[in-house]
Write an enzyme that holds these catalytic residues in place. Structure first.
Site, mmCIF file in Angstrom:
data_model
loop_
_atom_site.group_PDB
_atom_site.id
_atom_site.type_symbol
_atom_site.label_atom_id
_atom_site.label_comp_id
_atom_site.label_asym_id
_atom_site.label_seq_id
_atom_site.Cartn_x
_atom_site.Cartn_y
_atom_site.Cartn_z
ATOM 1 N N LYS A 189 -41.654 -27.814 -84.259
ATOM 2 C CA LYS A 189 -40.193 -27.833 -84.408
ATOM 3 C C LYS A 189 -39.606 -29.177 -83.957
ATOM 4 O O LYS A 189 -40.308 -29.991 -83.377
ATOM 5 C CB LYS A 189 -39.580 -26.654 -83.649
ATOM 6 C CG LYS A 189 -40.095 -25.279 -84.144
ATOM 7 C CD LYS A 189 -39.595 -24.903 -85.531
ATOM 8 C CE LYS A 189 -40.418 -23.862 -86.251
ATOM 9 N NZ LYS A 189 -40.334 -22.500 -85.789
HETATM 10 C C1 LIG Z 1 -40.664 -20.994 -85.962
HETATM 11 C C2 LIG Z 1 -39.675 -19.997 -86.421
HETATM 12 C C3 LIG Z 1 -39.333 -18.879 -85.647
HETATM 13 C C4 LIG Z 1 -40.105 -18.466 -84.435
HETATM 14 O O1 LIG Z 1 -40.108 -19.366 -83.425
HETATM 15 P P1 LIG Z 1 -41.114 -19.109 -82.199
HETATM 16 O O2 LIG Z 1 -40.598 -20.042 -81.150
HETATM 17 O O3 LIG Z 1 -42.478 -19.463 -82.682
HETATM 18 O O4 LIG Z 1 -40.982 -17.687 -81.813
HETATM 19 C C5 LIG Z 1 -38.305 -18.071 -86.078
HETATM 20 N N1 LIG Z 1 -37.642 -18.313 -87.217
HETATM 21 C C6 LIG Z 1 -37.971 -19.354 -88.012
HETATM 22 C C7 LIG Z 1 -37.193 -19.575 -89.250
HETATM 23 C C8 LIG Z 1 -39.011 -20.214 -87.647
HETATM 24 O O5 LIG Z 1 -39.371 -21.215 -88.464
#
Ligand SMILES: *Cc1c(COP(=O)(O)O)cnc(C)c1O
Length: 392
Positions: A189
């Site tokens: 991210k």
């Molecule tokens: C990565 C992601 C999540 C989950 O994030 P985590 O921190 O791994 O729980 C939720 N929604 C979207 C759209 C994502 O890309």
């Protein structure tokens, strides 16, 4: 275009950007004697709150945990319905089920990949309690329209901003707009803590309840219990979760946040280079289409849209051809209703024609701050080469 030459080494689809400062921050925590949630997590929370312009921020060990806790804190449960997008990671829909509620899906707007606000109202029933807008790829949903609908029907707005750290809607940072916004600090991210998440909110009581639920709803934080003036006594006030973010990981976030403007600027630069080039490729459709006066994307993803009518191959073959040219890619997302587990809802793909069409022709290209200009050029020339080779 200069003649095509295949890249010698593989270009990964995504890589975190880690400097010596993140490494030092982690080793400082390791040396400190305090590894779990404590003063560093608290510092990270206030820095995120300040950055996204929200009065409160509560840290979690994932975005999934943050969203689940928000639903639980709002007392969403069995019998309730929650509306979201089918073009998302499974986590968005899983948390609705964790809470015991029923997910309801709304088709996307083909120009943005975000769920279409105009379709939301048709799905609202007496059972609807919440709407979860997902900012696909980091492009914010039209939050004015969504807030208006939510207000009219008394719904909680919980933004899944996993892709949208630093994005803006109408000069407002994502995180400062709705009752609750959840961010992800997963490895790929925009900023990362390895694993981690954050919930921002303007509601102090809601923030307190989420914070409490994030650590077994015990009356004192463990770090207060074991600190100098801590007491051994604590009480469990509700059924909570074990979702707290340890200092060891929060320390990475503190440094990443210092670098966020550089990180997101580089993502935007790469997106511009891609966009400026791809607009002249006839075998691609321009995406996303949005008003840059209102929306500032965080460019978590760069999804290409193939114009399949002009190509002799499908998306899967195009992905393989890029792979052969040493370009790593991904596909965002396999629509929720395609996953075997979600067949139980008997969702009919023909109810989501725009999501289907998007899924069948999208490819996400590498876009991350540590990519060199050369890497970006390699991705572009590989896309061009495949397109030319398989043009109808
Ligand atoms: C990565 C992601 C999540 C989950 O994030 P985590 O921190 O791994 O729980 C939720 N929604 C979207 C759209 C994502 O890309």
């Amino acid at each position: 275009m200069s003649p095509y030459s295949r890249r010698k080494t593989f270009l990964p689809f995504a890589l975190p950007s880690i400097t010596i400062d993140e490494i030092n921050a982690v080793t400082d925590v390791l040396r400190s004697g305090w590894l779990t949630t404590g003063s560093v997590a608290t510092k990270f929370e206030s820095l995120v709150a300040e950055y996204v312009n929200a009065p409160y921020a509560v840290s979690f060990n994932s975005c999934t945990a943050a969203m689940h806790t928000a639903l639980a804190a709002w007392e969403i449960g069995p019998g309730d319905e929650v509306i979201t997008s089918p073009l998302t990671f499974c986590s968005t829909v899983a948390v609705i089920e964790y809470a015991g509620a029923t997910p309801v899906l709304v088709d996307i707007d083909p120009e943005t990949g975000n769920f279409n606000p105009k379709l939301i109202e048709k799905k609202i029933t007496a059972k609807t309690k919440c709407v979860i807008p997902v900012h696909y790829g980091g492009l914010p949903c039209h939050m004015d329209l969504i807030s208006e609908i939510a207000e009219k029907h008394d719904l909680l707005v919980l933004e899944d901003a996993a892709h949208a750290f630093g994005a803006e809607f109408n000069n407002r940072k994502v995180g400062s707009i709705s009752k609750a916004t959840a961010f992800s600090f997963y490895a790929t991210k925009n900023i990362t803590t390895g694993e981690g998440g954050m919930l921002s909110t303007s509601d102090p009581e809601f923030a307190d309840r989420c914070r409490s639920l994030s650590l077994h709803a015990i009356s004192k934080d463990a770090w207060q219990r074991y600190a100098e003036k801590g007491k051994w006594f604590y009480q469990v006030d509700a059924l909570g979760f074990k979702y707290n973010l340890p200092d060891l990981l929060a320390a990475i976030g503190v440094v990443q946040l210092e670098r966020i403007d550089t990180i997101n600027r580089r993502r935007a630069e790469i997106a511009k280079k891609y966009n400026d080039t791809f607009i002249s490729f006839d075998f691609l459709d321009y995406f996303p289409r949005y008003d840059s006066k209102i929306l500032k994307p965080a460019w978590h993803l760069f999804p290409l849209l193939l114009n399949l009518d002009s190509l002799t191959i499908n998306r899967d073959c195009f992905v393989n051809e890029l792979q052969e040219r040493n370009i790593g890619t991904s596909v965002h997302f396999i629509p929720i209703y395609h996953h075997p587990y979600y067949k139980r809802y008997l969702w009919d793909p023909s109810d989501f024609p725009n999501t289907e069409k998007h899924f069948n022709r999208t490819i996400s290209l590498p876009i991350y701050p540590d990519m060199s200009d050369h890497d970006v050029d390699d991705a572009i020339s590989a896309v061009y080469d495949v397109g030319q080779k398989f043009l109808k």
